[in-house]
Scaffold this active site. Structure first.
Site, short mmCIF file in Angstrom:
data_model
loop_
_atom_site.label_atom_id
_atom_site.label_comp_id
_atom_site.label_asym_id
_atom_site.label_seq_id
_atom_site.Cartn_x
_atom_site.Cartn_y
_atom_site.Cartn_z
N MET A 12 10.57 -6.87 4.48
CA MET A 12 10.72 -7.48 5.94
C MET A 12 12.04 -8.12 6.23
O MET A 12 12.10 -9.47 6.30
CB MET A 12 9.55 -8.43 6.12
CG MET A 12 8.04 -7.82 5.96
SD MET A 12 7.85 -6.69 7.18
CE MET A 12 7.74 -7.52 8.66
N ARG A 13 13.14 -7.46 5.80
CA ARG A 13 14.36 -7.95 6.05
C ARG A 13 15.33 -6.97 6.39
O ARG A 13 15.17 -5.82 6.39
CB ARG A 13 15.07 -8.36 4.53
CG ARG A 13 14.45 -9.63 3.93
CD ARG A 13 15.26 -9.54 2.63
NE ARG A 13 16.61 -9.93 2.50
CZ ARG A 13 17.50 -10.98 2.88
NH1 ARG A 13 16.82 -12.14 2.98
NH2 ARG A 13 18.81 -10.84 2.89
N SER A 41 0.76 -1.28 -0.03
CA SER A 41 0.07 -0.05 -0.03
C SER A 41 0.84 1.31 0.06
O SER A 41 0.42 2.28 -0.60
CB SER A 41 -0.96 -0.07 1.18
OG SER A 41 -0.38 0.34 2.46
N ASN A 42 1.89 1.36 0.71
CA ASN A 42 2.89 2.37 0.64
C ASN A 42 3.49 2.70 -0.85
O ASN A 42 3.58 3.61 -1.23
CB ASN A 42 3.91 2.42 1.39
CG ASN A 42 3.54 2.51 3.07
OD1 ASN A 42 3.41 3.84 3.36
ND2 ASN A 42 3.28 1.65 3.77
N HIS A 77 8.13 3.22 9.07
CA HIS A 77 8.23 2.46 10.22
C HIS A 77 6.72 3.02 10.80
O HIS A 77 6.83 4.07 11.15
CB HIS A 77 9.14 2.42 11.44
CG HIS A 77 9.10 1.39 12.42
ND1 HIS A 77 9.23 0.04 12.05
CD2 HIS A 77 8.98 1.80 13.46
CE1 HIS A 77 8.82 -0.54 13.41
NE2 HIS A 77 8.56 0.73 14.18
N ARG A 125 23.35 -14.17 3.28
CA ARG A 125 22.64 -12.67 3.57
C ARG A 125 23.59 -11.73 2.40
O ARG A 125 22.85 -10.99 1.77
CB ARG A 125 22.58 -12.25 4.65
CG ARG A 125 21.79 -13.21 5.81
CD ARG A 125 21.63 -12.33 6.93
NE ARG A 125 21.00 -11.12 6.66
CZ ARG A 125 19.54 -11.06 6.70
NH1 ARG A 125 18.59 -12.13 6.76
NH2 ARG A 125 19.03 -9.71 6.37
C1 GRF Z 1 3.51 -0.48 6.92
O1 GRF Z 1 3.00 -0.56 7.97
C2 GRF Z 1 5.15 0.06 7.01
O2 GRF Z 1 5.21 1.02 7.89
C3 GRF Z 1 5.84 -0.96 7.67
O3 GRF Z 1 5.24 -2.24 7.01
C4 GRF Z 1 3.91 -1.84 6.54
C5 GRF Z 1 3.86 -2.03 5.12
O4 GRF Z 1 2.80 -1.96 4.45
N1 GRF Z 1 7.23 -0.85 7.21
P1 GRF Z 1 2.34 -2.02 2.87
O5 GRF Z 1 3.05 -3.37 2.40
O6 GRF Z 1 3.19 -0.82 2.35
O7 GRF Z 1 0.98 -1.82 2.81
#
Ligand code: GRF
Length: 206
Positions: free
Chosen positions: A91-92, A14-15, A110, A66
């Site tokens: 998520m890394r 979504s971001n 964040h 890594r």
């Molecule tokens: C968001 O809440 C961001 O702040 C965090 O992970 C989430 C990602 O959401 N780091 P999306 O994949 O952008 O919807």
């Protein structure tokens, strides 16, 4: 200046969408050169393709360690002349090869008012701690988890009836506003780091 973005995702995206939308609306002057995911099933990959963006999926299991993974990500970004890397739900932990390829050129968003509640499930941490104000932070990425210099923050109230879901949704609205704005600030230049402080000497005209 080169305004080519590389966006790294792991999930919903979504971001990523808010960045795509801000560019389309003319609120963010940038180009998305590539969207990279570490998970093939990330819904954000679909959004990226629908927006006509180039996508790359790099899975950790296809690399020997890594560092090799991070070096491969850096290579994909460099190949496309990316100047600013935006983590958007990636998520890394970002390791040395990537940090060194893009020094002070990696941003993360964040869902807390850092330095409170770094790490996973920030919204749950905030709710369980009992803070009255929560929010979102965009920061430069360093080796410290969620610990780099802060570019922008936005606050939201925590309401008595909040659940993790309702609080997360309220924070997310601010995330979608904040991230494109922070990217614009970084791309506009005229900033420097004074210790931990992100200082803008020549603010972009409003
Ligand atoms: C968001 O809440 C961001 O702040 C965090 O992970 C989430 C990602 O959401 N780091 P999306 O994949 O952008 O919807």
């Amino acid at each position: 200046m080169n305004r080519r973005l590389g966006i790294l995702i792991s999930g919903r995206g979504s971001n990523l969408q808010s960045i795509v939308d801000a560019i389309a609306q003319g609120d963010l002057h940038a180009t998305i050169a590539v969207v990279i995911s570490n998970r093939p099933e990330a819904a954000g990959l679909l959004r990226a393709r629908e927006a006509g963006l180039e996508t790359v999926c790099l899975r950790q299991k296809d690399f020997d360690g890594r560092d090799a993974y991070d070096a491969a990500v850096a290579e994909e970004l460099r190949k496309r002349d990316v100047n600013l890397v935006c983590l958007a739900g990636f998520m890394r932990l970002v390791g040395r090869p990537l940090l060194e390829a893009f020094p002070n050129r990696i941003l993360n968003i964040h869902p807390s008012l850092l330095p409170a509640f770094p790490g996973l499930e920030a919204q749950r941490q905030a709710l369980e701690y009992g803070v009255r104000i929560a929010g979102a932070t965009v920061h430069l990425v360093t080796e410290a988890l969620d610990g780099g210099p802060i570019v922008l923050q936005a606050a939201v109230p925590v309401l008595p009836a909040d659940t993790v879901e309702t609080l997360s949704a309220r924070i997310l609205v601010e995330e979608h506003r904040l991230y494109p704005q922070a990217i614009q600030v970084v791309l506009d230049g005229g900033w420097r780091l004074d210790g931990r402080r992100f200082v803008v000497d020549a603010p972009a005209s409003v």
